[in-house]
Design a protein around this motif. Structure first.
Motif: not given
Ligand SMILES: Nc1ncnc2c1ncn2[C@@H]1O[C@H](COP(=O)(O)OP(=O)(O)OP(=O)(O)O)[C@@H](O)[C@H]1O
Ligand SMILES: [Mg+2]
Lengths: 207, 298, 259
Positions: A13, B102, A16, B90-91, B88, A10, A71, B95-96, B98-100
């Motif tokens: 992430h 997490l 980044r 640039d993802l 976002y 996390l 965002r 990856e996006f 994966d981020y969500i």
């Protein structure tokens, strides 16, 4: 409890999400330190103060850049991680980057100017961090309250000009640093708190 | 997951977006319809705990959204797709998600990976999984949005106009994806496409000017136009009269209109009603009721 | 003719949007207040109103152009992100007029608090020196010293904002401004346009029409670019150079916008 690997993933992430600015900051720190240490010593003392506050301003602008890149806040509002926590995590990344920038600048100064530089560097790093706290606080608070990164950078630059031209020039560092640190902490706290108000966060999204 | 909404009112500065809304639904899919500005998005934001109501109460699965603990519990089992989602850029899609994942607390790396891959397949983005979102088309972004709403296996799924900007094939695919979810979960879907609702939701609620004007079975909506739907063929100008036009189509040598009215014009031919006619009839009635109330108030 | 009408329309709407955006006020009001502190410090009331007005305007240049630049750095970028740029591109408009209008309209709003400040300072000068035309001198000093510098930095910031990121542009303008106008190259030598007619330091016009004593003007690194300040001739030359520089930057911005 979140696992360690998830926490690391996390944070990676989030760092980044902060964008290039965070990586540029330490480079800028080293460059400033190097440039100042290369000066004749008359010019150095004059420019040292200016470069400290410039570095702090750069760190705070980095905060603005990070905030401006936030965002899909409406979606974040619906996720289990509260928006203030999300923002605080990203600010922590900037804080680490600022500390590295300060250290890089100090190192460059020590290498360039020897022991005399070392003393200045130690004091300087403290000044940079405290000033950066104040300016970041101004940026975060303005962004959180007035829905705009443009407003945040405008306010930040106004405060910075006042700080560099009046405050830092007239107030002894012993008073200056703690006052800046406390004001900064207060503003950051207020800014994060106002992000708990969803109406305000949504207004930011719709701007 | 039982959702109970009682006396829900949300007022913004100067206008009331929702006015004393009562709704109750359990598992399965419910379609939310209504004209622009009816309050669908506002209702969904309240339902997801993003906005706080001016008055009224919402409970989701026994958790009261009025307190912090309740909101936190609901957010842990929620999937939400906002009407406007600025991803976002640039993802990459993977990856996006994966981020969500997490952020939604899917801590196990392997489980997260498996979910991401499965969802990307379901929204047919497996081939673009490594591309940056900034380069995605509008419909592709929407599909990423749908996938993120389903991350973490939510039990309450709230999607705001998910099918806007999807191509016909993808819309079909999305409907079957939703239908396959519906069994175990509660899905709230807002849309302007009556077909979406007709094909996926057994239950529909219609909002107009912040009030619930219909709440019942989806086919039941057709009843409002039964016996009030007519066809008018004309080669000249658009016919005038006291009716609402439900459809207009060119016929080669003129135009064919479907109209809803209680006082049919002379050459109108009665026809059997569709869901669309039912919706138009309902809106016509709701408007008349509002005007009457306004006149009465004066 | 059509170009002017378009530019006027753009100016009007850009000004309206700028006036409603909090960002402009949140940036410019504190900067003007800071300017007030600076400005008051220079008002001794010892000399003539004319000299006081010139000195006041020169002092304002220490911060006001930076504030303007920080606030306006996103003006040309904005229409790009909202998709409005694409819309405008589809219309039969004169691109240069649009660019100038976009910047000019916002600049007018950003300078409103500064103008108010100048009016106050003018009144103060009038009281201190007992010269009733002092406000007129203050206004003239604003027009001849402060305004060119602000136009110049606004164009610079908007150009940087298009070329780099807006945040970076906001920061870069600060060192650039101090480097171009105040850098003491005798203390630390670096190439700088300080003291030449190229930069809007306001010293040439202030010397020409307000009788101040310039610090750097005439002492630039290139002799042929830094004539000794000699009244209206050098003052006008400086204004022309600043205007040319602004036009160049706006032209570059226009080319970049087209891409
Ligand atoms: N943040 C806000 N501030 C003020 N008014 C708002 C706000 N959000 C919504 N409204 C008002 O509430 C009403 C309902 O808006 P809402 O977005 O819920 O409509 P909707 O049914 O989703 O419409 P659409 O089909 O166009 O998406 C509208 O009149 C709108 O103007
Ligand atoms: Mg909506």
């Amino acid at each position: 409890m979140t696992s360690l690997s998830a926490t690391i993933a996390l944070l990676w992430h989030e760092s980044r999400r902060c964008g290039l600015a965070v990586w540029a900051l330490p480079v800028a720190g080293a460059a400033v330190g190097g440039a100042v240490s290369g000066l004749p010593s008359v010019a150095r003392s004059a420019l040292l103060l200016a470069s400290y506050s410039a570095l702090a301003c750069l760190a705070a602008l980095c905060v603005v850049a990070v905030l401006g890149r936030a965002r899909m806040l409406e979606l974040h509002l619906s996720l289990p991680v509260p928006v203030p926590v999300l923002v605080a995590r990203r600010l922590a990344v900037v804080a680490v980057s600022t500390a590295v920038a300060g250290a890089a600048g100090s190192l460059a100064l020590v290498f360039g100017a020897g022991t005399e530089g070392a003393l200045g560097a130690a004091a300087g790093a403290g000044t940079v961090l405290c000033t950066a706290a104040l300016l970041s606080g101004v940026a975060l608070w303005t962004w959180a309250r007035w829905h705009s990164a443009a407003a945040a950078s405008g306010a930040l630059i106004a405060v910075w000009l006042g700080y560099a031209l009046f405050w830092a020039a007239n107030i002894p560092p012993g008073v200056n640093r703690p006052v800046c640190a406390v004001m900064g902490a207060l503003l950051i706290w207020r800014g994060l708190r106002s992000l708990t108000d969803p109406d305000r966060v949504l207004a930011k999204e719709e701007r | 997951m039982d959702v109970t909404i009682t006396g829900l009112t949300k007022a913004f500065k100067g206008n009331t977006a929702l006015n004393a809304v009562d709704l109750e639904f359990g598992g399965g899919m419910i379609g939310l319809l209504g004209p622009n500005g009816a309050g669908k998005t506002t209702l969904m934001r309240l339902l997801t705990g993003i906005l706080r109501p001016s008055s009224g109460r919402i409970t989701v699965g026994g958790h009261d959204l009025g307190n912090r603990a309740g909101r936190a519990s609901v957010k842990r089992m929620l999937g939400y797709l906002p009407q406007h989602l600025d991803l976002y850029p640039d993802l990459s899609a993977r990856e996006f998600l994966d981020y969500i994942g997490l952020l939604k607390g899917v801590d196990d790396k392997r489980a997260r990976r498996a979910q991401v891959d499965a969802l990307l397949g379901q929204v047919s983005l497996a081939d673009s999984a490594k591309q940056r979102l900034g380069g995605f088309s509008g419909g592709m972004k929407r599909r990423v949005g749908i996938a993120q709403a389903l991350m973490g296996d939510p039990r309450l799924v709230v999607v705001d106009e998910p099918t806007a900007s999807l191509d016909p094939e993808e819309r079909m695919r999305f409907r079957s994806l939703l239908a396959s979810l519906g069994g175990q979960r509660t899905v709230v879907l807002s849309t302007h496409m009556l077909d979406d609702v007709a094909q996926t939701c057994s239950r529909a609620a219609v909002l107009a000017a912040g009030r619930v004007v219909y709440d019942g079975s989806t086919p039941g909506l057709t009843a409002f136009a039964e016996g009030r739907t007519y066809r008018i063929d004309t080669g000249g100008p658009q016919p005038a009269g006291d009716f609402s036009i439900a459809n207009a189509a060119a016929t080669g040598d003129g135009m064919r209109y479907r109209v809803i009215t209680d006082t049919p014009p002379p050459k109108a031919v009665p026809v059997s009603a569709t869901l669309e006619d039912g919706y138009v009839a309902l809106m016509r009635d709701a408007r008349a009721a509002r005007e009457e109330a306004a006149d009465g108030g004066r | 003719m059509k170009g002017i009408a378009v530019a006027a329309a753009v100016v009007r709407y850009e000004a309206r949007m700028a006036a409603r955006s909090r960002a402009v006020w949140i940036g410019m009001v504190p900067v003007s207040l800071l300017g007030a502190v600076f400005g008051f410090a220079t008002l001794t009331g010892q000399e003539s109103a004319r000299l006081n007005a010139g000195a006041m305007a020169e002092t304002l240049l220490v911060i006001v152009p930076i504030g303007v630049a920080a606030v306006l750095a996103d003006r040309l970028r904005r229409s790009r992100t909202t998709g409005l740029g694409e819309l405008l591109d589809t219309m039969p408009l004169n691109g240069a007029a649009c660019t100038v209008g976009a910047l000019g309209g916002a600049l007018a709003v950003a300078l409103a608090p500064v103008l108010a400040l100048v009016a106050v300072l003018g009144a103060v000068i009038a009281v201190r020196t007992g010269d009733p035309v002092a406000p007129v001198w203050a206004l003239l000093a604003f027009l001849l010293v402060v305004l060119p510098a602000c136009v110049w930095t606004a164009a610079l910031a908007a150009l940087l904002g298009l070329a780099l990121s807006v945040t970076l542009a906001r920061f870069l303008v600060i060192p650039l401004w101090y480097w171009a106008v105040y850098w003491n190259y005798t203390l630390w030598w670096v190439p700088t346009p300080v003291g030449t007619v190229l930069v809007p330091s306001g010293e040439y016009p202030a010397q020409a029409w307000f009788g101040t004593t310039p610090v750097w003007a005439g002492y630039g690194q290139l002799d042929w670019l830094s004539p000794a300040p000699a009244g209206a001739a050098t003052g006008l030359a400086n204004l022309a150079c600043v205007l040319l520089g602004t036009a160049l930057m706006v032209g570059c911005a226009r080319l970049m916008r087209k891409r």
